[in-house]
Design a protein around this motif. Structure first.
Motif, PDB file in Angstrom:
ATOM      1  N   ARG A 113      -7.796   8.039  -1.774  1.00 44.43           N
ATOM      2  CA  ARG A 113      -8.176   7.771  -0.385  1.00 44.43           C
ATOM      3  C   ARG A 113      -8.621   9.052   0.308  1.00 44.43           C
ATOM      4  N   ASP A 141      -8.268   0.575   2.098  1.00 42.61           N
ATOM      5  CA  ASP A 141      -8.584  -0.022   0.795  1.00 42.61           C
ATOM      6  C   ASP A 141      -9.422  -1.291   0.960  1.00 42.61           C
ATOM      7  N   CYS A 142      -9.009  -2.170   1.881  1.00 41.75           N
ATOM      8  CA  CYS A 142      -9.720  -3.442   2.063  1.00 41.75           C
ATOM      9  C   CYS A 142     -11.121  -3.225   2.614  1.00 41.75           C
ATOM     10  N   ALA A 162       0.834  -1.203   0.000  1.00 38.37           N
ATOM     11  CA  ALA A 162       0.000   0.000   0.000  1.00 38.37           C
ATOM     12  C   ALA A 162       0.869   1.253   0.000  1.00 38.37           C
ATOM     13  N   TRP A 181      -3.368   2.546   5.195  1.00 41.56           N
ATOM     14  CA  TRP A 181      -3.815   2.604   3.795  1.00 41.56           C
ATOM     15  C   TRP A 181      -4.349   1.255   3.334  1.00 41.56           C
ATOM     16  N   LYS A 182      -3.673   0.189   3.763  1.00 36.05           N
ATOM     17  CA  LYS A 182      -4.127  -1.159   3.384  1.00 36.05           C
ATOM     18  C   LYS A 182      -5.512  -1.432   3.966  1.00 36.05           C
ATOM     19  N   THR A 198     -13.526  -1.567   0.049  1.00 39.65           N
ATOM     20  CA  THR A 198     -13.855  -2.535  -1.004  1.00 39.65           C
ATOM     21  C   THR A 198     -14.939  -3.492  -0.536  1.00 39.65           C
TER      22      THR A 198
END
Length: 337
Positions: free
Chosen positions: A42, A236-237, A36, A232-233, A240
């Protein structure tokens, strides 16, 4: 005479501690950097830590009100589904220990978390709320960081428009302690601005303080800290999966968090050790999972000032708005003012 866990579920959830994990004597050699990187799309701007004393109090109050101390008339194991309580609690309960292999890889660490705390919480939720029996923990497909991070999500399959969809409530992100250090986890839980193109203060401060290379480098290519990449990871996860509630665990340490309704902020608990008490990790997991499902008495996500809402199609799994009856709970998070 030892009890069954459902004979006094409240006492069991409060008193059962996760057993000490059997880690490898030598740390595996891996490239520990998540993939990430800073990205303009974001919207995450700030991390707000929750106040330890009030968070503990809220969890304890919820347990006292919603987890019974009278017998449910059930066995430790559901003979039909195989669900069972797996975390031992001697000398009060007759739950046998599970022999697990040394956690010398992410895969084996995942097994420890899946078979001990998650299996136990699944059994507890289904006993307390039989209408949730269609919900379970599902392991996600591997992604580019599969060697560094594993995700398991509390979800339900639903039929919609003649198709099967996955409705998600909470994700558990697992990293080994030899990758996610105690210091990184502490930094992850600090109040902070998250570095993106539009949060110049936090990112620029990190750049200057840590001497992150030349100022001529593009902002999205500058070196970043492990706790930033983890945020950040997770963002995103979670977006989603339309699933703002999450847990981060190394097994030895646990953190509980949730993103705001507009995904611009996150609220995160202090770090809890695996053998924490008042509350225990099982108690926290059960409380956070029920909150994520919008069940009675769960924690309410605070509103963030001047937060633009994300398009509704990104948020198919909504969280119920729950009234806060105790005004002291309004100061649970360390926000402004």
């Amino acid at each position: 005479m030892a009890w069954r866990a459902p004979d006094n579920l409240r006492f069991y959830i409060q008193e059962a501690r996760l057993v000490s994990i059997n880690l490898s004597s030598s740390q595996p050699s891996v490239d520990a950097a998540l993939h990430a990187l800073p990205r303009r799309y974001r919207k995450l701007r700030a991390i707000y830590p929750l106040r330890l004393e009030l968070f503990n109090e809220y969890c304890q109050d919820w347990t006292d009100e919603f987890v019974p101390c009278v017998s449910l008339g059930e066995e430790d194991e559901d003979k039909e589904t195989g669900e069972r309580f797996t975390v031992p609690c001697p000398p009060f309960y007759q739950i046998p220990s599970i022999s697990l292999a040394r956690a010398d890889s992410l895969k084996r660490l995942f097994t420890w978390i899946d078979l001990l705390p998650l299996e136990t919480v699944r059994r507890a939720v289904h006993l307390l709320y039989p209408e949730t029996k269609a919900w379970s923990f599902a392991s996600d497909a591997d992604d580019t960081d599969h060697a560094l991070l594993k995700c398991i999500t509390w979800s339900q399959l639903v039929d919609y428009d003649d198709e099967r969809h996955c409705r998600n409530a909470m994700s558990i992100f697992i990293q080994p302690p030899w990758i996610l250090s105690d210091r990184d986890l502490d930094l992850f839980c600090k109040r902070q601005s998250v570095g993106t193109a539009n949060s110049i203060e936090g990112f620029a401060a990190n750049v200057c303080h840590q001497s992150f290379g030349s100022s001529s480098s593009p902002w999205h290519e500058r070196p970043t800290a492990p706790h930033e990449r983890l945020w950040w990871k997770l963002w995103d996860c979670c977006i989603t999966r339309s699933c703002p509630w999450f847990v981060v665990s190394t097994y030895t340490h646990w953190v509980f968090g949730v993103f705001s309704n507009g995904w611009t902020a996150a609220f995160v608990s202090p770090v809890y050790c695996h053998d924490s008490h008042d509350p225990s990790v099982l108690q926290l997991l059960l409380f956070w999972l029920c909150s994520a499902m919008g069940l009675p008495g769960g924690w309410e996500v605070p509103e963030v000032r001047i937060e633009p809402a994300y398009p509704s199609h990104h948020l198919t799994a909504s969280v119920s708005d729950l009234a806060v009856t105790d005004k002291s709970k309004l100061t649970l998070w360390a926000g402004d003012g």
